[in-house]
Design a protein around this motif. Sequence first.
Motif, PDB file in Angstrom:
ATOM      1  N   SER A 244      43.321 102.053  11.042  1.00  0.00           N
ATOM      2  CA  SER A 244      42.485 102.871  11.920  1.00  0.00           C
ATOM      3  C   SER A 244      43.284 104.077  12.368  1.00  0.00           C
ATOM      4  CB  SER A 244      42.019 102.063  13.131  1.00  0.00           C
ATOM      5  OG  SER A 244      41.302 100.908  12.729  1.00  0.00           O
ATOM      6  N   ASP A 245      42.801 105.284  12.028  1.00  0.00           N
ATOM      7  CA  ASP A 245      43.519 106.522  12.315  1.00  0.00           C
ATOM      8  C   ASP A 245      42.751 107.395  13.304  1.00  0.00           C
ATOM      9  OD1 ASP A 245      45.730 106.149  10.505  1.00  0.00           O
ATOM     10  OD2 ASP A 245      44.296 106.460   8.879  1.00  0.00           O
ATOM     11  N   ASN A 246      43.456 108.437  13.785  1.00  0.00           N
ATOM     12  CA  ASN A 246      42.862 109.402  14.708  1.00  0.00           C
ATOM     13  C   ASN A 246      42.273 108.727  15.935  1.00  0.00           C
ATOM     14  OD1 ASN A 246      43.468 111.901  13.668  1.00  0.00           O
ATOM     15  ND2 ASN A 246      41.619 112.020  12.411  1.00  0.00           N
ATOM     16  N   GLN A 247      42.999 107.772  16.465  1.00  0.00           N
ATOM     17  CA  GLN A 247      42.535 107.041  17.639  1.00  0.00           C
ATOM     18  C   GLN A 247      42.183 107.998  18.781  1.00  0.00           C
ATOM     19  OE1 GLN A 247      42.753 103.281  18.345  1.00  0.00           O
ATOM     20  NE2 GLN A 247      42.294 103.515  16.174  1.00  0.00           N
ATOM     21  N   ILE A 248      41.055 107.735  19.421  1.00  0.00           N
ATOM     22  CA  ILE A 248      40.680 108.499  20.613  1.00  0.00           C
ATOM     23  C   ILE A 248      41.248 107.754  21.812  1.00  0.00           C
ATOM     24  CG2 ILE A 248      38.771 109.355  22.004  1.00  0.00           C
ATOM     25  CD1 ILE A 248      37.149 109.585  19.426  1.00  0.00           C
ATOM     26  N   LEU A 249      42.264 108.343  22.418  1.00  0.00           N
ATOM     27  CA  LEU A 249      43.049 107.651  23.437  1.00  0.00           C
ATOM     28  C   LEU A 249      42.893 108.302  24.796  1.00  0.00           C
ATOM     29  CD1 LEU A 249      46.410 107.364  21.465  1.00  0.00           C
ATOM     30  CD2 LEU A 249      44.599 105.657  21.594  1.00  0.00           C
ATOM     31  N   GLN A 250      43.142 107.507  25.809  1.00  0.00           N
ATOM     32  CA  GLN A 250      43.308 108.025  27.161  1.00  0.00           C
ATOM     33  C   GLN A 250      44.740 107.714  27.584  1.00  0.00           C
ATOM     34  OE1 GLN A 250      40.232 106.529  29.755  1.00  0.00           O
ATOM     35  NE2 GLN A 250      38.729 107.971  28.956  1.00  0.00           N
TER      36      GLN A 250
ATOM     37  N   GLY B 110      42.194  94.176  16.262  1.00  0.00           N
ATOM     38  CA  GLY B 110      41.565  95.282  16.967  1.00  0.00           C
ATOM     39  C   GLY B 110      41.710  96.573  16.194  1.00  0.00           C
ATOM     40  N   SER B 111      40.710  97.443  16.316  1.00  0.00           N
ATOM     41  CA  SER B 111      40.748  98.733  15.632  1.00  0.00           C
ATOM     42  C   SER B 111      40.906  99.893  16.602  1.00  0.00           C
ATOM     43  CB  SER B 111      39.467  98.933  14.812  1.00  0.00           C
ATOM     44  OG  SER B 111      38.328  98.929  15.653  1.00  0.00           O
ATOM     45  N   SER B 112      40.990  99.609  17.913  1.00  0.00           N
ATOM     46  CA  SER B 112      41.086 100.676  18.902  1.00  0.00           C
ATOM     47  C   SER B 112      42.168 100.356  19.919  1.00  0.00           C
ATOM     48  CB  SER B 112      39.744 100.862  19.607  1.00  0.00           C
ATOM     49  OG  SER B 112      39.811 101.888  20.558  1.00  0.00           O
TER      50      SER B 112
ATOM     51  N   ASN C  68      43.278 112.775  20.446  1.00  0.00           N
ATOM     52  CA  ASN C  68      43.361 112.018  19.192  1.00  0.00           C
ATOM     53  C   ASN C  68      44.810 111.726  18.862  1.00  0.00           C
ATOM     54  OD1 ASN C  68      40.623 113.808  18.325  1.00  0.00           O
ATOM     55  ND2 ASN C  68      40.661 111.692  17.647  1.00  0.00           N
ATOM     56  N   GLY C  69      45.058 110.574  18.291  1.00  0.00           N
ATOM     57  CA  GLY C  69      46.413 110.265  17.846  1.00  0.00           C
ATOM     58  C   GLY C  69      46.642 108.779  17.761  1.00  0.00           C
ATOM     59  N   GLY C  70      47.493 108.376  16.841  1.00  0.00           N
ATOM     60  CA  GLY C  70      47.834 106.976  16.724  1.00  0.00           C
ATOM     61  C   GLY C  70      47.063 106.289  15.619  1.00  0.00           C
TER      62      GLY C  70
END
Length: 1015
Positions: A712-718, A170-172, A733-735
Amino acid sequence: MKRKLLLLFLCIGLCITHVAAQQITVSGKVTSANDNSPLPGVSVKIKNKSGGSSSDESGKYSISAQTGDVLVFSFIGAISQEVQVTGNKVINVKLAEDSRILNEVAVTAFGVKQEVRGLGFSTQNVKAQDIVDSQQPNIVNALQGKVAGVQITNSSGAAGSSANIMIRGGSSLSGSNQPLFILDGIPVDNSTPVSQGGLVASVAPASNRAIDINPEDIETITVLKGPAAAALYGIRAASGAIVITTKKGSGGAARIVYQNNFSFDHINKLPELQSQFKQGEQGAANATALGSWGPAFSSGEPIYDNLGAIFKNAFAQTHDVSVSGSTDNSHYYTSGSFLEQGSIIDNSTFGKKSFRINADTKVGEKLTVGGSANYIRTDRKYLSQGSFNGIMGALSWPRSLDMKDYLNPDDSQKIINSTGTDNPYWTIDNKPFTSKVNRIIVQGNLDYNPFSFLNFTYRIGTDYYTENFKSVRMPGTLEPNVIKGSIAQSVANNQITTSTAILTGKKKIGADINVSLSVGNNIEVSALQTSTSSALNFIDPTFASINNTKPSDRTTSEDLRRRRIFSWFGDFNVDWKGIAYVNFKGRNDWSSTLPVKDQSFFYPSLSGAVILTDLLKEMGAKSDDRVFSYGKIRAAYSNVGKDAPPYSLTTLLATLTNDFTINPRGFIINSNNAFGNPLLVPEFTRAFEVGADLRFIKNRLGIDVTYYSSKSDNQILQLRTPPSSGSFLATLNGGSIRNKGIEVILNGRPIVGNDFKWSIDVNFAHNTSVVKALPAKIDRIELSDAWAASNVAQGAAFLDGSLFGINGNIWKRNAQGQLLLNNAGYPQVQTALANIGDRNPDFTMGITNTFNYKDFMFSFMVDIRSGGQVFNATENALVRSGLSLKTLDRGTKVFEGIIESTGAQNTIAVPLNQNYYQTIYANQGYDFVEDGSWVRLRYATLSYNMPTKYLGKLKIKGLSFTVTGRNLLLITDYSGVDPEVSGSGAGVGGTGSFGFDNLGVPATRGFDLGLKLTL
């Protein structure tokens, strides 16, 4: 003068008669010189003339020609052959393999076919026959075990159930990890709703929309595994792409094909239930008890198989008709399909009707126009699961009671306890879910070649569907808050429209170098509009309608999500003598879901390949292909961007009072959605891969190895927020995630004879997905939609741990690992959740064997998964009900550990009673994590093609019969129904809910009977 004119007319007439006499129809069959197998799609043209034909799937062709014409037979991967027409109406041709060309093409971007030998990244093709052999109505399931690095999980054994697909991990962390689906060059939707009508996914898992595609219409599927392979498709292909090409007409005169399939399914495996203790509480009989905590059964007392009795044999049928053909300038294919799929549970069905037309024609010598249209109607009826209030309540029903005895004389539901759960038979009759989908996929394209070195293509298409969903709870249900009945219904309108223009120039530099450059523009607009209405308390208890309620008991809402992506891209290729290849791709996207200053972002891809065998020949170091037939090395680097979900920049407002959190904000904050973030930037996935494709002994043995690594950088997270914030989640963003893995593809043809042939294909994959960084000081990302077992466990990604972790309750222990017991001598459950498992398998493998003997073909696939843990929430529920084998020990026990309050070694013997199992043991998750390894016979197919000598008498072109067995054998140590499970279906984001066995409809095994008739 008259005599001269008469003589002239006679000469002209004789010439015309002579020419007409030479015009004949030539037909025949094209086969492989290596194994005599038919070659479909062989180009058959008349040398130095326009027009032509191609061979059909049986290798047969026909073309109009004159005596003296030269027919040119060409096929990718084979040496072209020229045959002169001498008056013989039947010309059969055998084409030999060309060692300079890899016998395969792949559709890599926007419907463009490329030779695999020139690609610097890994792709894998799945052919139509492989899809048909699996006999799966959902094409996602048809890929199981067929492609290295692709992991597929079916959500349940119910008709029309969804399937989850992930490529190379997975990339997210919290977004979608599903690959992009491309159908004939345009993106199509394969989404699965997380919830519908206000119902969570574990209760009502919806279908994934790839189930709408008719498998019989598919020619090939190309799996683009890494970001490098999918670079030109952009943002939505960061997790790879599934590129589907449908059938086109060929073979000259019209061909009519009818095929059917009749399927019979039965429950595959059920958990074993205890049969020693009957209904009761605390060891005593109690007619109002919901659990099996009563006394032991007496000798001769009936013990009911309530779980097994609720399931039945299922029947399904499929009928497909297609008409296809071609002329010198046109091709056409049209089909109609009908599927009716029953289920192993009453009142649960799935039906599909599909109509498709593909056509293209040449307009002059330089322009070709074409298009396709596909209409699909699906109807699904299904039932709630995921809890004892669904059909899987049969798991908890006391075995001293006959669950079939569920109605009172007035047809009301017999109730054990007013605080209990509905009888599953009553649920089947009174709590249905229905989904009706109308879908149309249309695309048009043109191909213009103004000069020999220049090509222009344009394609525009749209995928539009409407889904009507309805959920009903009739009056008499025991579900809280809806005892007088309820209804929820939603209408979802989803559309993806895509426009793509590409200009390609090609030039040869000197005698050895070929270059090409493609420049293109892509515009994609998507919109999803959902209207939801619900109501409580039916006025007439027999009529399920939203109009049968008071206006004050009704609620309505509407949701609109739109996104627009504008892109420019380029694709530059250069090769030297067809030996060394270099490719550079670049794409710039402008996304409407990102802040204006960060809407534009560029990402590149660079790849290269060298054909070792040709290079050795060029250097004079290799003379033949007998031992080392083909060798290629490749490498690729890519950096692919990914935008945010729609409306992530602002905080959504709500029209209801927020009473879910500590700090209610009235009509301001929608507490069910995340806080917006106007400072979001794109995610990026950087990937590198290197591989080799080697073939030996005249291509009879091949091995393809790929190593890949991506980050995979700068993950858009909730992320979860404190309840005092007024919302549950916030977007930021993070992770980062690191994926590494290896894929191995083996192909062998151990036996190649005139009558008997044996081929074997092996797909092996190993992947590790590790979370390398998370924002702030958090140590995990939790998936709210993957909770199970009364919130004992959920899916989660752990810092420096697996992306596919299991977050769960554990026993409270000290630093030395000793149990910390309470003063009564019982173990205690730790308040903080911990990492209790990894759902990611150590490796997966698919082994397919195919045997051909004259007109018989036998093929079977063994699917292997090693490692990967499963959380058995179904077993946890059985423990709570008292039907688990784990609850048979109802004696006493001295737990090894220390009393936390005193530090003394425990010596207290405590009873293992109902209170212990329900309130202590079932509230920890570690003991319910099991090894999910398996070896299964995914399918076995036997087919027979009637010989041509008999077909002539019947005046038909082809007739074949097929028998297929599915999931006939499962070898696993897993104690539940099947370790291939997904508790909430394919709609859960992030790493999904696969690996959670959460009271879902059990998997099935079955067999199919099919016939194919060609006229």
